[in-house]
Design an enzyme around this catalytic site. Sequence first.
Site, short mmCIF file in Angstrom:
data_model
loop_
_atom_site.label_atom_id
_atom_site.label_comp_id
_atom_site.label_asym_id
_atom_site.label_seq_id
_atom_site.Cartn_x
_atom_site.Cartn_y
_atom_site.Cartn_z
N GLY A 1 0.82 -1.22 0.00
CA GLY A 1 0.00 0.00 0.00
C GLY A 1 0.85 1.26 0.00
O GLY A 1 0.50 2.28 -0.62
N CYS A 2 1.96 1.19 0.69
CA CYS A 2 2.85 2.36 0.78
C CYS A 2 3.58 2.59 -0.53
O CYS A 2 3.80 3.72 -0.95
CB CYS A 2 3.85 2.17 1.92
SG CYS A 2 3.07 1.79 3.50
#
Length: 160
Positions: free
Chosen positions: A48-49
């Site tokens: 996600g990052c």
Amino acid sequence: MAIAVGSRIPDVEVRTMGEGGPEAVRTGAVLGTGRVVLFGVPGAFTPGCSKVHLPGYVENVGALQSKGVDVVACIAVNDAWVMDAWGDAQGATGKIVMLADGNAEFARAMGLDTDMGAFGLGVRTKRYAALIEDGIVKELDVEEGGGVDVSACKTMLAHL
Ligand code: BEZ
């Protein structure tokens, strides 16, 4: 409890990558002057990052600057080598200040630490974005679910 809007950001030691290796810097010095956007991520190189959160800020640094933002910074409970390598891999170097909060001191001082031991990650920072003006938190958006929504760059741009 998370730091309140209107409070001064904590002044603690974190690290950034210098010419000769990791260098200690104070958050009060890096984040305490001008209009600053800070976003916290649970881990460098995590999906996600890497696929959403950091790329959104890299792509929109210019838009943030055009709205008067002086500094864009990313912080994670990782070491300075990892944050530097991640910034390079993402095209963030020179655009976004990559801060390594290896001891989670800043995360704790912000009241945004979270135990991610269940994922084998230990103590990390929650995912969030903050607008800081001359050291004072003006906006703080902490993700409650697993996504990148209230802390995304497009959300921050809408606040500016
Ligand atoms: C992610 O950003 O995808 C992620 C972060 C922490 C743990 C697991 C996944």
